[in-house]
Design a protein around this motif. Structure first.
Motif, mmCIF file in Angstrom:
data_model
loop_
_atom_site.group_PDB
_atom_site.id
_atom_site.type_symbol
_atom_site.label_atom_id
_atom_site.label_comp_id
_atom_site.label_asym_id
_atom_site.label_seq_id
_atom_site.Cartn_x
_atom_site.Cartn_y
_atom_site.Cartn_z
ATOM 1 N N GLU A 1 1.974 6.436 -30.918
ATOM 2 C CA GLU A 1 3.068 6.750 -31.835
ATOM 3 C C GLU A 1 2.852 8.080 -32.539
ATOM 4 O OE1 GLU A 1 4.090 3.679 -34.545
ATOM 5 O OE2 GLU A 1 4.404 2.168 -32.996
ATOM 6 N N ASP A 2 1.598 8.403 -32.859
ATOM 7 C CA ASP A 2 1.308 9.679 -33.518
ATOM 8 C C ASP A 2 -0.103 10.118 -33.150
ATOM 9 O OD1 ASP A 2 -0.564 8.315 -35.205
ATOM 10 O OD2 ASP A 2 1.048 7.813 -36.590
ATOM 11 N N LEU A 3 -0.492 11.289 -33.637
ATOM 12 C CA LEU A 3 -1.781 11.860 -33.266
ATOM 13 C C LEU A 3 -2.941 11.071 -33.856
ATOM 14 C CD1 LEU A 3 -2.995 14.179 -31.653
ATOM 15 C CD2 LEU A 3 -2.977 15.562 -33.740
ATOM 16 N N TYR A 4 -2.731 10.455 -35.010
ATOM 17 C CA TYR A 4 -3.801 9.676 -35.632
ATOM 18 C C TYR A 4 -4.157 8.468 -34.765
ATOM 19 C CZ TYR A 4 -2.392 12.519 -39.635
ATOM 20 O OH TYR A 4 -2.079 13.572 -40.445
ATOM 21 N N GLU A 5 -3.127 7.781 -34.270
ATOM 22 C CA GLU A 5 -3.359 6.622 -33.412
ATOM 23 C C GLU A 5 -4.034 7.028 -32.101
ATOM 24 O OE1 GLU A 5 -2.759 3.300 -33.538
ATOM 25 O OE2 GLU A 5 -2.097 3.309 -35.623
ATOM 26 N N ALA A 6 -3.772 8.262 -31.654
ATOM 27 C CA ALA A 6 -4.277 8.706 -30.353
ATOM 28 C C ALA A 6 -5.621 9.416 -30.456
ATOM 29 C CB ALA A 6 -3.255 9.638 -29.708
ATOM 30 N N SER A 7 -6.261 9.347 -31.608
ATOM 31 C CA SER A 7 -7.507 10.108 -31.793
ATOM 32 C C SER A 7 -8.680 9.215 -32.167
ATOM 33 C CB SER A 7 -7.289 11.196 -32.853
ATOM 34 O OG SER A 7 -6.320 12.110 -32.427
ATOM 35 N N SER A 8 -8.751 8.066 -31.542
ATOM 36 C CA SER A 8 -9.907 7.190 -31.703
ATOM 37 C C SER A 8 -11.139 7.862 -31.104
ATOM 38 C CB SER A 8 -9.650 5.856 -30.996
ATOM 39 O OG SER A 8 -10.850 5.211 -30.665
ATOM 40 N N ASP A 9 -12.311 7.564 -31.660
ATOM 41 C CA ASP A 9 -13.530 8.182 -31.122
ATOM 42 C C ASP A 9 -13.924 7.587 -29.771
ATOM 43 O OD1 ASP A 9 -14.704 5.741 -31.696
ATOM 44 O OD2 ASP A 9 -15.695 6.419 -33.506
ATOM 45 N N ALA A 10 -13.130 6.633 -29.289
ATOM 46 C CA ALA A 10 -13.375 6.093 -27.941
ATOM 47 C C ALA A 10 -12.630 6.899 -26.875
ATOM 48 C CB ALA A 10 -12.943 4.633 -27.874
ATOM 49 N N ILE A 11 -11.837 7.879 -27.310
ATOM 50 C CA ILE A 11 -11.045 8.688 -26.379
ATOM 51 C C ILE A 11 -11.668 10.073 -26.262
ATOM 52 C CG2 ILE A 11 -8.804 9.758 -25.950
ATOM 53 C CD1 ILE A 11 -7.526 7.465 -27.506
ATOM 54 N N GLU A 12 -12.120 10.424 -25.069
ATOM 55 C CA GLU A 12 -12.628 11.765 -24.799
ATOM 56 C C GLU A 12 -11.842 12.354 -23.642
ATOM 57 O OE1 GLU A 12 -16.848 12.839 -25.073
ATOM 58 O OE2 GLU A 12 -16.703 13.525 -22.990
ATOM 59 N N THR A 13 -11.290 13.527 -23.866
ATOM 60 C CA THR A 13 -10.485 14.188 -22.847
ATOM 61 C C THR A 13 -11.137 15.511 -22.442
ATOM 62 O OG1 THR A 13 -9.166 15.211 -24.607
ATOM 63 C CG2 THR A 13 -8.329 13.165 -23.637
ATOM 64 N N GLU A 14 -10.832 15.972 -21.241
ATOM 65 C CA GLU A 14 -11.397 17.227 -20.743
ATOM 66 C C GLU A 14 -10.373 17.939 -19.878
ATOM 67 O OE1 GLU A 14 -15.535 18.911 -18.751
ATOM 68 O OE2 GLU A 14 -14.980 16.803 -18.441
ATOM 69 N N TYR A 15 -10.314 19.264 -20.033
ATOM 70 C CA TYR A 15 -9.317 20.040 -19.308
ATOM 71 C C TYR A 15 -9.988 21.224 -18.600
ATOM 72 C CZ TYR A 15 -6.444 17.017 -22.132
ATOM 73 O OH TYR A 15 -5.902 15.904 -22.701
ATOM 74 N N ARG B 1 -13.145 15.051 -28.401
ATOM 75 C CA ARG B 1 -13.403 13.676 -28.838
ATOM 76 C C ARG B 1 -13.506 13.698 -30.351
ATOM 77 N NH1 ARG B 1 -18.545 9.819 -27.352
ATOM 78 N NH2 ARG B 1 -17.670 7.878 -28.135
ATOM 79 N N TYR B 2 -12.494 13.166 -31.005
ATOM 80 C CA TYR B 2 -12.402 13.291 -32.454
ATOM 81 C C TYR B 2 -13.044 12.107 -33.167
ATOM 82 C CZ TYR B 2 -9.160 17.105 -31.615
ATOM 83 O OH TYR B 2 -8.599 18.286 -31.196
ATOM 84 N N ASN B 3 -13.745 12.431 -34.229
ATOM 85 C CA ASN B 3 -14.356 11.420 -35.083
ATOM 86 C C ASN B 3 -13.888 11.681 -36.499
ATOM 87 O OD1 ASN B 3 -15.956 9.274 -35.872
ATOM 88 N ND2 ASN B 3 -17.786 10.521 -36.099
ATOM 89 N N LYS B 4 -13.332 10.666 -37.152
ATOM 90 C CA LYS B 4 -12.851 10.850 -38.520
ATOM 91 C C LYS B 4 -14.028 10.908 -39.476
ATOM 92 C CE LYS B 4 -9.492 9.269 -41.910
ATOM 93 N NZ LYS B 4 -10.357 9.593 -43.047
ATOM 94 N N SER B 5 -14.099 11.973 -40.248
ATOM 95 C CA SER B 5 -15.186 12.106 -41.214
ATOM 96 C C SER B 5 -14.963 11.157 -42.373
ATOM 97 C CB SER B 5 -15.294 13.547 -41.714
ATOM 98 O OG SER B 5 -14.068 13.967 -42.276
ATOM 99 N N MET B 6 -16.030 10.866 -43.095
ATOM 100 C CA MET B 6 -15.965 9.845 -44.134
ATOM 101 C C MET B 6 -14.939 10.197 -45.217
ATOM 102 S SD MET B 6 -18.972 8.492 -46.672
ATOM 103 C CE MET B 6 -20.125 8.287 -45.348
ATOM 104 N N PHE B 7 -14.894 11.443 -45.624
ATOM 105 C CA PHE B 7 -14.029 11.829 -46.738
ATOM 106 C C PHE B 7 -12.995 12.879 -46.333
ATOM 107 C CE2 PHE B 7 -18.117 10.678 -48.804
ATOM 108 C CZ PHE B 7 -17.675 9.491 -49.355
ATOM 109 N N GLY B 8 -12.534 12.848 -45.113
ATOM 110 C CA GLY B 8 -11.574 13.868 -44.720
ATOM 111 C C GLY B 8 -10.918 13.578 -43.399
ATOM 112 N N GLY B 9 -10.702 14.651 -42.630
ATOM 113 C CA GLY B 9 -9.954 14.535 -41.392
ATOM 114 C C GLY B 9 -10.809 14.335 -40.164
ATOM 115 N N TYR B 10 -10.330 14.877 -39.053
ATOM 116 C CA TYR B 10 -10.903 14.598 -37.738
ATOM 117 C C TYR B 10 -11.626 15.830 -37.202
ATOM 118 C CZ TYR B 10 -7.866 10.512 -37.930
ATOM 119 O OH TYR B 10 -7.271 9.342 -38.300
#
Length: 634
Positions: free
Chosen positions: A586-600, A606-615
């Protein structure tokens, strides 16, 4: 018996009413959590009065909701009311933006009053309607009202949300203009609960916001805390379980970010489900105000000589190619290109002139001051802001930092050496400016030997060389991994040359560094030596393999006659990844789990949400020199 039970229920209802409780009839689709959120109480409060709700929760059932914590005080809100229209005949050079400013309305409001403007451009002689509004202040009374709270020293939004039993998102909804970093004395709207019902924030603790689909196992991987330990720190978990958005108390010394466990590369192309048109904005410093478009030669010279402009245009080409590739997959994009001119003042104007509230993401700006301004403003609507070519000073909750942190690059290189199946010896060679790094490596490899560059005996300054004799007896038979840590190209060149001369039968030397600075690219560096030493280093990106079939590279060469630069590849990779993620959830937040790694082409994410901020992107390459080519080290 039946009548007796009826009397008991009536008495109970009267007693509850006297205590200022209310009844709620469950509707289809509602959950305990959504009901609790609606009344600004906790699920635990509802279960305490409705113990059967854990087993028997269904539509039309009646719940008793505590209401004594809530006061109904009117809240002033600014409102506008449409009172009519003014006729306007469009003059030469008038624009929608100019008319909106002139009449103090938005461009969208003018379009709504003149539907043809959605498909036609404004032109001289058009007769249009300009909406007229009356502004007034109304007092709204809410069922779940709020009170004012002054932020205390050392309190962040996570601590405040925890204190009042709400999520950070709910706190932001109550405070649309809340600063990203709270300051002591700031006034916030919070649930109007009694003081004794506030959660204690005494003692040294940190606070963590639970991500969507995050369970106790994932939290244990991130924090090292078991379910029992988390429940001991957060007793309400025993009743409610983990819920996305809830704020947990964790030990003060705990760091949630760190190395991620390995996962398989995700093929997002097979997961596409959301084919709504994606709205993107590209905010880059094109500096078109400085280009004389009437002089082709002058424009060419500027593009050739201005490094920043060349970088931006390369990135832009990559973005356009990604849009074309996404279109072939059925993903349409509405792209708005904005020139920030590399000026914070111009960025501020762009924010005033444009409404980004319904955008799926904004890429840029490049300079940190402008980026910070955009991220702060768009955080109100949770619009993702992509740091494509810069590392922002502050990673707000809506920021996606695509360039991994230096510490992560270093850790990845160290972990790579530790995983070496051969029992290699380790030697650290460093100049004195990198003494801290050398000491850190010594703690990581306790048997390592350390050599520092020589100092001038009179001045005590670094001379950036070592005597060749100091390398004697440093290389026994077998493999020796040499960490070379320096930013000085003369020192790097001399050490690399000496190491290459030590390569004889039964002695293998592998050169590595934690930070490939420009010292390793100096004019005196021999790439043959780097290949002989199998030079390894951590990198944000890798070089694309020209030997393999690659549609992107072929298309670029066909159009421009040369191979794409790393900035073209980065523009392509970041944009295609963004669009595929948006099309898979539905949005970028839902699609950015740390279980998702992409390569081009050259980059992976592979995004990991920091404790006090963003990705933050935590996907890193280890690359090496191999026969004068730079390839990924497996």
């Amino acid at each position: 018996m039946k009548n007796f039970l009826t009397v008991i229920l009536i008495c109970l209802a009267l007693n509850l009413s006297a205590q200022n409780y209310i009844e709620h009839k469950v509707k289809a689709g509602e959950t305990i959590e959504s009901i609790a959120k609606n009344y600004l109480v906790t699920p635990f409060d509802i279960y305490a009065l409705n113990p059967d709700a854990k087993q028997k929760f269904q539509p039309n059932s009646i719940l008793i909701i505590p209401n004594s914590k809530v006061k109904n005080e009117p809240i002033a809100e600014n409102s506008r009311e449409l009172i009519g229209y003014k006729k306007h005949k469009v003059k030469r050079k008038e624009t929608l933006y100019g008319l909106a400013k002139k009449y103090n309305v938005s461009e969208e409001e003018i379009k709504k009053a003149n539907r043809q403007l959605y498909s036609e451009n404004l032109k001289k002689g058009d007769k249009i309607r300009i909406p007229r509004f009356k502004s007034f202040i109304s007092k709204q009374s809410y069922k779940n009202t709020i009170k004012k709270y002054k932020v205390q020293p050392k309190e962040g939004k996570w601590r405040v949300a925890y204190k009042f039993g709400i999520t950070v998102e709910e706190l932001q909804a109550l405070n649309p203009n809340m600063k990203e970093v709270l300051q002591p004395g700031d006034e916030l709207n919070v649930p109007n609960i009694e003081g004794e019902d506030e959660k204690s924030t005494e003692g040294k603790h940190n606070y963590y916001e639970v991500l969507p689909k995050e369970g106790f196992y994932r939290l244990k991987v991130k924090t090292g805390l078991t379910q029992e330990q988390l429940e001991a720190l957060n007793p309400e978990l025993k009743e409610t379980g983990l819920k996305a958005g809830m704020v947990l108390r964790i030990p003060d010394s705990l760091s949630v970010s760190g190395s991620l466990s390995s996962v398989e590369t995700t093929k997002l192309i097979s997961n596409l489900t959301n084919f709504e048109t994606k709205k993107l904005a590209l905010m880059l410093p094109y500096q078109l105000d400085k280009i004389d478009v009437d002089s082709v030669e002058e424009a060419k010279d500027m593009i050739k000589n201005k490094k920043l402009l060349s970088l931006v245009l390369d990135f832009h080409v990559g973005v356009r190619m990604a849009l074309d590739s996404a279109k072939q997959l059925g993903i349409s994009t509405d792209l708005k290109v904005l020139d920030t001119r590399y000026q914070a003042s111009r960025t501020r104007e762009l924010l005033e002139e444009n409404d980004f509230s319904d955008y799926d993401a904004v890429i840029g700006p490049l300079d940190n001051k402008s980026f910070d301004r955009v991220a702060t403003r768009l955080n109100r609507n949770r619009v993702p802001v992509i740091a494509a070519l810069n590392k922002p000073k502050e990673v707000y909750g809506n920021v996606f930092q695509t360039i991994p942190e230096d510490k992560l690059l270093q850790k990845t290189m160290i972990d790579y050496v530790k995983r070496d199946s051969l029992k290699s010896k380790v030697l650290v060679i460093a100049d004195h400016a990198h003494k801290t790094i050398a000491e850190m490596l010594k703690t990581e490899f306790s048997d390592a030997k350390v050599l520092y560059s020589e100092k001038d005996k009179k001045s005590g300054k670094d001379d950036y060389y070592i005597y060749p004799v100091r390398l004697d007896n440093m290389f026994p038979n077998g493999r020796t991994v040499v960490f070379l840590e320096t930013d000085n190209d003369a020192f790097a060149s001399s050490v690399i040359s000496m190491l290459n001369g030590r390569m004889v039968d039964r002695i293998e030397i592998v050169l590595v560094t934690l930070n490939k600075s420009k010292a390793f690219e100096g004019k005196n560096i021999d790439n043959n030596y780097l290949s002989n030493l199998k030079f390894h280093y951590p990198s944000v990106n890798k070089d694309f393999d020209e030997d393999k079939s690659n549609g992107f590279v072929r298309a670029y060469k066909k159009e421009y006659g040369v191979s794409p630069s790393k900035y073209v590849a980065r523009g392509f990779d970041i944009t295609l990844d963004l669009l595929l993620r948006l099309a898979s959830e539905e949005d970028l937040y839902e699609a950015s789990s740390d279980a998702i790694e992409t390569e081009y082409i050259e980059n992976k994410f592979r995004y990991n949400k920091s404790m006090f901020g963003g990705y933050k992107n935590e996907a890193v390459y280890i690359v090496k020199y191999d026969d004068l080519r730079i390839v990924e080290a497996k």
